[in-house]
Write a protein that holds these residues in place. Structure first.
Motif, mmCIF file in Angstrom:
data_model
loop_
_atom_site.group_PDB
_atom_site.id
_atom_site.type_symbol
_atom_site.label_atom_id
_atom_site.label_comp_id
_atom_site.label_asym_id
_atom_site.label_seq_id
_atom_site.Cartn_x
_atom_site.Cartn_y
_atom_site.Cartn_z
ATOM 1 N N VAL A 149 29.617 -13.022 4.674
ATOM 2 C CA VAL A 149 30.908 -13.259 5.309
ATOM 3 C C VAL A 149 30.796 -12.711 6.722
ATOM 4 C CG1 VAL A 149 33.385 -12.813 5.237
ATOM 5 C CG2 VAL A 149 32.102 -13.008 3.102
ATOM 6 N N ALA A 150 31.053 -13.555 7.720
ATOM 7 C CA ALA A 150 30.891 -13.112 9.105
ATOM 8 C C ALA A 150 32.010 -13.643 9.982
ATOM 9 C CB ALA A 150 29.549 -13.590 9.645
ATOM 10 N N THR A 151 32.511 -12.775 10.851
ATOM 11 C CA THR A 151 33.384 -13.186 11.940
ATOM 12 C C THR A 151 32.479 -13.254 13.157
ATOM 13 O OG1 THR A 151 35.268 -12.074 10.944
ATOM 14 C CG2 THR A 151 35.429 -12.595 13.286
ATOM 15 N N VAL A 152 32.404 -14.429 13.786
ATOM 16 C CA VAL A 152 31.372 -14.675 14.780
ATOM 17 C C VAL A 152 31.983 -14.981 16.150
ATOM 18 C CG1 VAL A 152 29.329 -16.060 15.334
ATOM 19 C CG2 VAL A 152 29.951 -15.657 12.943
ATOM 20 N N ALA A 153 31.605 -14.156 17.144
ATOM 21 C CA ALA A 153 31.945 -14.444 18.531
ATOM 22 C C ALA A 153 30.665 -14.681 19.324
ATOM 23 C CB ALA A 153 32.743 -13.289 19.139
ATOM 24 N N GLY A 154 29.515 -14.324 18.741
ATOM 25 C CA GLY A 154 28.209 -14.540 19.351
ATOM 26 C C GLY A 154 27.531 -15.723 18.698
ATOM 27 N N THR A 155 26.308 -15.508 18.201
ATOM 28 C CA THR A 155 25.560 -16.562 17.519
ATOM 29 C C THR A 155 25.082 -16.058 16.161
ATOM 30 O OG1 THR A 155 24.789 -17.466 19.618
ATOM 31 C CG2 THR A 155 23.555 -18.099 17.653
ATOM 32 N N LEU A 156 25.355 -16.814 15.119
ATOM 33 C CA LEU A 156 24.880 -16.487 13.772
ATOM 34 C C LEU A 156 23.862 -17.539 13.371
ATOM 35 C CD1 LEU A 156 25.101 -14.806 11.157
ATOM 36 C CD2 LEU A 156 26.919 -16.372 10.438
ATOM 37 N N SER A 157 22.668 -17.098 12.996
ATOM 38 C CA SER A 157 21.590 -18.003 12.585
ATOM 39 C C SER A 157 20.998 -17.560 11.256
ATOM 40 C CB SER A 157 20.480 -18.024 13.631
ATOM 41 O OG SER A 157 20.686 -19.014 14.565
ATOM 42 N N PRO A 158 21.735 -17.678 10.159
ATOM 43 C CA PRO A 158 21.116 -17.334 8.879
ATOM 44 C C PRO A 158 20.211 -18.469 8.419
ATOM 45 C CG PRO A 158 23.391 -17.946 8.535
ATOM 46 C CD PRO A 158 23.126 -18.023 10.005
ATOM 47 N N ARG A 159 18.937 -18.336 8.711
ATOM 48 C CA ARG A 159 17.938 -19.313 8.280
ATOM 49 C C ARG A 159 17.156 -18.640 7.160
ATOM 50 N NH1 ARG A 159 17.235 -23.448 12.221
ATOM 51 N NH2 ARG A 159 18.712 -23.097 13.911
ATOM 52 N N LEU A 160 17.743 -18.680 5.983
ATOM 53 C CA LEU A 160 17.224 -17.925 4.851
ATOM 54 C C LEU A 160 15.918 -18.516 4.346
ATOM 55 C CD1 LEU A 160 20.606 -17.432 3.007
ATOM 56 C CD2 LEU A 160 19.459 -15.855 4.550
ATOM 57 N N GLN A 161 14.974 -17.644 4.071
ATOM 58 C CA GLN A 161 13.716 -18.055 3.474
ATOM 59 C C GLN A 161 13.993 -18.464 2.035
ATOM 60 O OE1 GLN A 161 10.797 -18.396 5.183
ATOM 61 N NE2 GLN A 161 12.193 -18.061 6.883
ATOM 62 N N PRO A 162 13.045 -19.089 1.372
ATOM 63 C CA PRO A 162 13.332 -19.632 0.050
ATOM 64 C C PRO A 162 13.891 -18.600 -0.940
ATOM 65 C CG PRO A 162 11.226 -20.439 0.806
ATOM 66 C CD PRO A 162 11.677 -19.399 1.796
ATOM 67 N N THR A 163 14.902 -19.040 -1.669
ATOM 68 C CA THR A 163 15.400 -18.298 -2.815
ATOM 69 C C THR A 163 14.872 -19.023 -4.043
ATOM 70 O OG1 THR A 163 17.404 -17.581 -1.684
ATOM 71 C CG2 THR A 163 17.443 -17.566 -4.096
ATOM 72 N N VAL A 164 14.112 -18.327 -4.855
ATOM 73 C CA VAL A 164 13.574 -18.896 -6.079
ATOM 74 C C VAL A 164 14.508 -18.482 -7.210
ATOM 75 C CG1 VAL A 164 11.604 -18.981 -7.643
ATOM 76 C CG2 VAL A 164 11.226 -18.728 -5.170
ATOM 77 N N ALA B 224 22.865 -22.543 10.499
ATOM 78 C CA ALA B 224 22.584 -21.977 9.183
ATOM 79 C C ALA B 224 21.721 -22.931 8.372
ATOM 80 C CB ALA B 224 23.890 -21.700 8.444
ATOM 81 N N ALA B 225 20.711 -22.375 7.726
ATOM 82 C CA ALA B 225 19.839 -23.176 6.864
ATOM 83 C C ALA B 225 19.419 -22.323 5.673
ATOM 84 C CB ALA B 225 18.613 -23.648 7.632
ATOM 85 N N GLU B 226 19.224 -22.973 4.564
ATOM 86 C CA GLU B 226 18.804 -22.278 3.350
ATOM 87 C C GLU B 226 17.777 -23.144 2.637
ATOM 88 O OE1 GLU B 226 20.730 -19.985 -0.490
ATOM 89 O OE2 GLU B 226 22.027 -21.221 0.740
ATOM 90 N N GLN B 227 16.884 -22.506 1.892
ATOM 91 C CA GLN B 227 15.923 -23.215 1.065
ATOM 92 C C GLN B 227 16.007 -22.656 -0.347
ATOM 93 O OE1 GLN B 227 11.906 -23.400 2.733
ATOM 94 N NE2 GLN B 227 12.779 -22.718 4.669
ATOM 95 N N VAL B 228 16.058 -23.542 -1.325
ATOM 96 C CA VAL B 228 16.198 -23.127 -2.712
ATOM 97 C C VAL B 228 15.101 -23.805 -3.535
ATOM 98 C CG1 VAL B 228 17.713 -23.157 -4.725
ATOM 99 C CG2 VAL B 228 18.694 -22.925 -2.435
ATOM 100 N N LEU B 229 14.466 -23.027 -4.402
ATOM 101 C CA LEU B 229 13.496 -23.567 -5.350
ATOM 102 C C LEU B 229 13.976 -23.196 -6.741
ATOM 103 C CD1 LEU B 229 10.830 -24.976 -6.029
ATOM 104 C CD2 LEU B 229 9.720 -22.741 -5.831
ATOM 105 N N LEU B 230 14.182 -24.192 -7.573
ATOM 106 C CA LEU B 230 14.676 -23.963 -8.930
ATOM 107 C C LEU B 230 13.508 -23.761 -9.881
ATOM 108 C CD1 LEU B 230 17.504 -26.643 -8.999
ATOM 109 C CD2 LEU B 230 17.675 -24.225 -8.424
ATOM 110 N N GLY B 231 13.294 -22.512 -10.290
ATOM 111 C CA GLY B 231 12.220 -22.162 -11.218
ATOM 112 C C GLY B 231 10.956 -21.712 -10.526
ATOM 113 N N ARG B 232 10.311 -20.718 -11.122
ATOM 114 C CA ARG B 232 8.998 -20.285 -10.642
ATOM 115 C C ARG B 232 7.949 -21.233 -11.202
ATOM 116 N NH1 ARG B 232 10.101 -14.132 -12.446
ATOM 117 N NH2 ARG B 232 10.866 -15.319 -14.208
#
Length: 195
Positions: free
Chosen positions: A49-64, A87-95
């Protein structure tokens, strides 16, 4: 100032709240594995949760998301003035070698009190839109504010423009392929989408 935010996901729910002021730039990094919670099959997750007046770049690495886990990822960004977001996210379902887990992702973005985007996607066993065997194991949503981009589609990706922003989604069997679908230039010959 640029700040890197690392995160991991286990059976306890995590939450990060930030206020990003003009001139600040936050980048979120670090891969994570979502494991089953104390109540097998019950959700665990990460909430940004973010209140943004600058720049927010959540480019999350893979969540397995491990088998039997249900990971709930939420991004809520309240932008003021000319704040930026990529904002970007990567998801992998299952190891490797296991059944997929379940992932539910919600993104809500507001600017000066006006909703710009609110979307929820659910993937994996038990999610309403999950249709094996054609269901993807890897998924990558992305949203960018502050610049426009034209519509682009490919076999495994789509980019849609919104006023002053764009959203993109890619799905595939492997996470490196969804990331490449969003990162590489859009060319009719290779069918990839620029993100």
């Amino acid at each position: 100032m640029t700040t890197l935010i690392g995160g991991g996901t286990g059976p306890a729910e995590g939450s990060k709240a930030r206020t990003i002021t003009p001139g600040d730039r936050y980048l979120a990094v670090a891969a994570a594995v979502a494991l089953p919670g104390p109540r097998r099959g019950g959700p665990v997750g990460q909430r940004i949760v973010a209140t943004v007046a600058g720049t927010l770049s959540p480019r999350l690495q893979p969540t397995v998301v491990a088998a039997s886990a249900h990971h709930v990822a939420t991004l809520i960004a309240v932008l003021t003035g000319e704040a930026g977001l990529a904002a970007a996210e990567q998801v992998l379902l299952g190891r490797a070698g296991e059944e997929p887990g379940r992932w539910t992702g919600t993104t809500r973005i507001e600017r000066s009190g006006v909703p710009l985007l609110h979307t929820t996607v659910g993937l994996g066993p038990g999610a309403p839109a999950w249709l094996p065997p054609a269901a993807p194991r890897a998924y990558a949503p992305s949203v960018h504010l502050g610049r426009s981009a034209p519509v682009a589609t490919a076999d495994d990706a789509v980019r849609l423009p919104l006023p002053g922003e764009w959203v993109a989604t890619a799905w595939e069997a492997q996470p490196h392929r969804v990331a490449a679908a969003l990162r590489d230039p859009a060319e009719p010959a290779d069918g990839r989408v620029t993100a």
